[in-house]
Scaffold this motif. Structure first.
Motif, mmCIF file in Angstrom:
data_model
loop_
_atom_site.group_PDB
_atom_site.id
_atom_site.type_symbol
_atom_site.label_atom_id
_atom_site.label_comp_id
_atom_site.label_asym_id
_atom_site.label_seq_id
_atom_site.Cartn_x
_atom_site.Cartn_y
_atom_site.Cartn_z
ATOM 1 N N GLN A 177 -12.499 9.161 14.484
ATOM 2 C CA GLN A 177 -12.564 9.272 13.023
ATOM 3 C C GLN A 177 -12.655 7.887 12.401
ATOM 4 N N GLN A 178 -13.592 7.690 11.510
ATOM 5 C CA GLN A 178 -13.777 6.373 10.892
ATOM 6 C C GLN A 178 -12.589 6.019 10.006
ATOM 7 N N TRP A 179 -12.113 4.783 10.131
ATOM 8 C CA TRP A 179 -10.973 4.335 9.330
ATOM 9 C C TRP A 179 -11.496 3.788 8.007
ATOM 10 N N GLN A 180 -11.329 4.555 6.952
ATOM 11 C CA GLN A 180 -11.829 4.147 5.640
ATOM 12 C C GLN A 180 -10.707 3.814 4.657
ATOM 13 N N LEU A 181 -9.470 4.193 4.981
ATOM 14 C CA LEU A 181 -8.354 3.900 4.095
ATOM 15 C C LEU A 181 -7.987 2.422 4.151
ATOM 16 N N PRO A 182 -7.675 1.830 3.014
ATOM 17 C CA PRO A 182 -7.132 0.470 3.048
ATOM 18 C C PRO A 182 -5.787 0.477 3.779
ATOM 19 N N ILE A 183 -5.492 -0.602 4.474
ATOM 20 C CA ILE A 183 -4.182 -0.708 5.127
ATOM 21 C C ILE A 183 -3.265 -1.409 4.134
ATOM 22 N N SER A 184 -2.607 -0.606 3.314
ATOM 23 C CA SER A 184 -1.762 -1.161 2.254
ATOM 24 C C SER A 184 -0.625 -0.209 1.940
ATOM 25 N N LEU A 185 0.423 -0.739 1.328
ATOM 26 C CA LEU A 185 1.558 0.089 0.926
ATOM 27 C C LEU A 185 1.160 1.094 -0.149
ATOM 28 N N SER A 186 0.270 0.690 -1.043
ATOM 29 C CA SER A 186 -0.074 1.535 -2.188
ATOM 30 C C SER A 186 -0.724 2.848 -1.768
ATOM 31 N N VAL A 187 -1.370 2.882 -0.577
ATOM 32 C CA VAL A 187 -1.994 4.114 -0.088
ATOM 33 C C VAL A 187 -0.954 5.214 0.100
ATOM 34 N N ALA A 188 0.266 4.823 0.433
ATOM 35 C CA ALA A 188 1.321 5.797 0.693
ATOM 36 C C ALA A 188 2.142 6.111 -0.561
ATOM 37 N N MET A 189 1.683 5.654 -1.731
ATOM 38 C CA MET A 189 2.434 5.847 -2.979
ATOM 39 C C MET A 189 1.593 6.548 -4.029
ATOM 40 N N LEU B 232 1.098 5.772 -7.286
ATOM 41 C CA LEU B 232 1.454 4.530 -7.954
ATOM 42 C C LEU B 232 0.868 4.435 -9.359
ATOM 43 N N PRO B 233 1.713 4.405 -10.393
ATOM 44 C CA PRO B 233 1.214 4.168 -11.749
ATOM 45 C C PRO B 233 0.634 2.758 -11.851
ATOM 46 N N GLU B 234 -0.385 2.587 -12.648
ATOM 47 C CA GLU B 234 -1.064 1.299 -12.780
ATOM 48 C C GLU B 234 -0.085 0.182 -13.152
ATOM 49 N N LEU B 235 0.867 0.462 -14.035
ATOM 50 C CA LEU B 235 1.769 -0.593 -14.499
ATOM 51 C C LEU B 235 2.743 -1.058 -13.415
ATOM 52 N N MET B 236 2.785 -0.335 -12.254
ATOM 53 C CA MET B 236 3.685 -0.720 -11.171
ATOM 54 C C MET B 236 2.982 -1.446 -10.029
ATOM 55 N N THR B 237 1.655 -1.560 -10.072
ATOM 56 C CA THR B 237 0.917 -2.119 -8.933
ATOM 57 C C THR B 237 1.320 -3.560 -8.618
ATOM 58 N N ARG B 238 1.652 -4.340 -9.654
ATOM 59 C CA ARG B 238 1.978 -5.751 -9.414
ATOM 60 C C ARG B 238 3.312 -5.938 -8.704
ATOM 61 N N PHE B 239 4.102 -4.873 -8.595
ATOM 62 C CA PHE B 239 5.398 -4.982 -7.932
ATOM 63 C C PHE B 239 5.356 -4.535 -6.468
ATOM 64 N N VAL B 240 4.189 -4.120 -5.995
ATOM 65 C CA VAL B 240 4.053 -3.656 -4.612
ATOM 66 C C VAL B 240 3.592 -4.816 -3.730
ATOM 67 N N PRO B 241 4.323 -5.126 -2.650
ATOM 68 C CA PRO B 241 3.907 -6.224 -1.757
ATOM 69 C C PRO B 241 2.509 -5.978 -1.191
ATOM 70 N N THR B 242 1.709 -7.022 -1.126
ATOM 71 C CA THR B 242 0.355 -6.891 -0.591
ATOM 72 C C THR B 242 0.114 -7.968 0.463
ATOM 73 N N HIS B 243 -0.660 -7.620 1.466
ATOM 74 C CA HIS B 243 -1.118 -8.583 2.457
ATOM 75 C C HIS B 243 -2.354 -8.002 3.122
ATOM 76 N N GLU B 244 -3.187 -8.869 3.644
ATOM 77 C CA GLU B 244 -4.397 -8.402 4.314
ATOM 78 C C GLU B 244 -4.101 -8.142 5.793
ATOM 79 N N THR B 245 -4.653 -7.060 6.314
ATOM 80 C CA THR B 245 -4.552 -6.743 7.737
ATOM 81 C C THR B 245 -5.959 -6.602 8.300
ATOM 82 N N LEU B 246 -6.237 -7.288 9.392
ATOM 83 C CA LEU B 246 -7.531 -7.155 10.035
ATOM 84 C C LEU B 246 -7.587 -5.849 10.821
ATOM 85 N N LEU B 247 -8.704 -5.162 10.731
ATOM 86 C CA LEU B 247 -8.871 -3.878 11.417
ATOM 87 C C LEU B 247 -10.098 -3.934 12.309
ATOM 88 N N LEU B 248 -9.902 -3.629 13.590
ATOM 89 C CA LEU B 248 -11.031 -3.481 14.503
ATOM 90 C C LEU B 248 -11.158 -2.003 14.841
#
Length: 214
Positions: free
Chosen positions: A112-124, A126-142
């Protein structure tokens, strides 16, 4: 793997001095679904004094995990905790404690093709006004099965050739045979140039053929 996903970073790392960390961060309850590897690699630039920690999560599931962003952050925090504990045990002054950077990589071999971003927000939800409080980092995907052949051939590395074979593991016998023949031809010179790497590559191909079920 870093060469394929982040060549500009790979060029600045001295992989000849790579150290394998003998520890796993994955919880025992997830051991059947994933495994992991931790490496430390120094930068070629002497002004960058800290080693880079490379954390690779090997995803054995055939489906995409929407909690991957949370899991990766959790594993990274465990590595950082270990780094702090080492400095504490060495009785270094707290003011000198430092966290070393981590390069997180997900190695996924599902169909199955992995199309979801690897981020915390995918599992939430999330109201727009709360996005800046969610930790973010880039993950490399092979995403091996859905990556293009060109991406691997362009890397011109034994690992990339093995990934081409892995990409064809569920193909018909003829297609897999062609991929194996190309990989073996490429690896022929490696036997004298780098016997240890050649041994591991041949062993990998052996197991791939052994468990082949078209």
């Amino acid at each position: 793997m870093v060469l394929i996903l982040a060549s500009e970073l790979a060029e600045r790392l001295d992989f000849t001095k790579t150290k394998v960390e003998n520890r796993s961060i994955v919880d025992d309850t997830l051991r059947d679904l994933v495994s992991d590897m931790v490496f430390t690699v120094p930068f070629r630039d002497d002004t960058l004094r800290d080693d880079l920690t490379i954390y690779i999560l090997l995803e054995h599931q055939s489906t995409v995990d929407h909690l991957m962003g949370y899991r990766m952050l959790s594993y990274m925090c465990q590595i950082w905790h270990g780094q702090l504990q080492e400095q504490k045990n060495a009785k270094a002054p707290v003011s000198q404690w430092r966290l070393r950077p981590i390069l997180p990589i997900v190695f996924y071999t599902g169909e199955q093709q992995w199309q979801l971003p690897i981020s915390l927000s995918v599992a939430m939800d999330l109201p727009e006004l709360m996005t800046r409080f969610v930790p973010t980092h880039e993950t490399l995907l092979l995403d091996v099965k859905n990556e293009t052949i060109h991406t691997f051939t362009e890397a011109d590395h034994p690992f990339a050739l093995l990934m081409i074979v892995l990409k064809q593991e569920n193909a018909d016998e003829k297609t897999l045979h062609e991929a194996l023949a190309a990989a073996l031809a490429y690896l022929e010179n490696l036997a004298t140039e780098n016997p240890e790497l050649h041994k591991h590559a041949i062993l990998y191909l052996h197991y791939l053929v052994f468990f082949y079920t078209p």
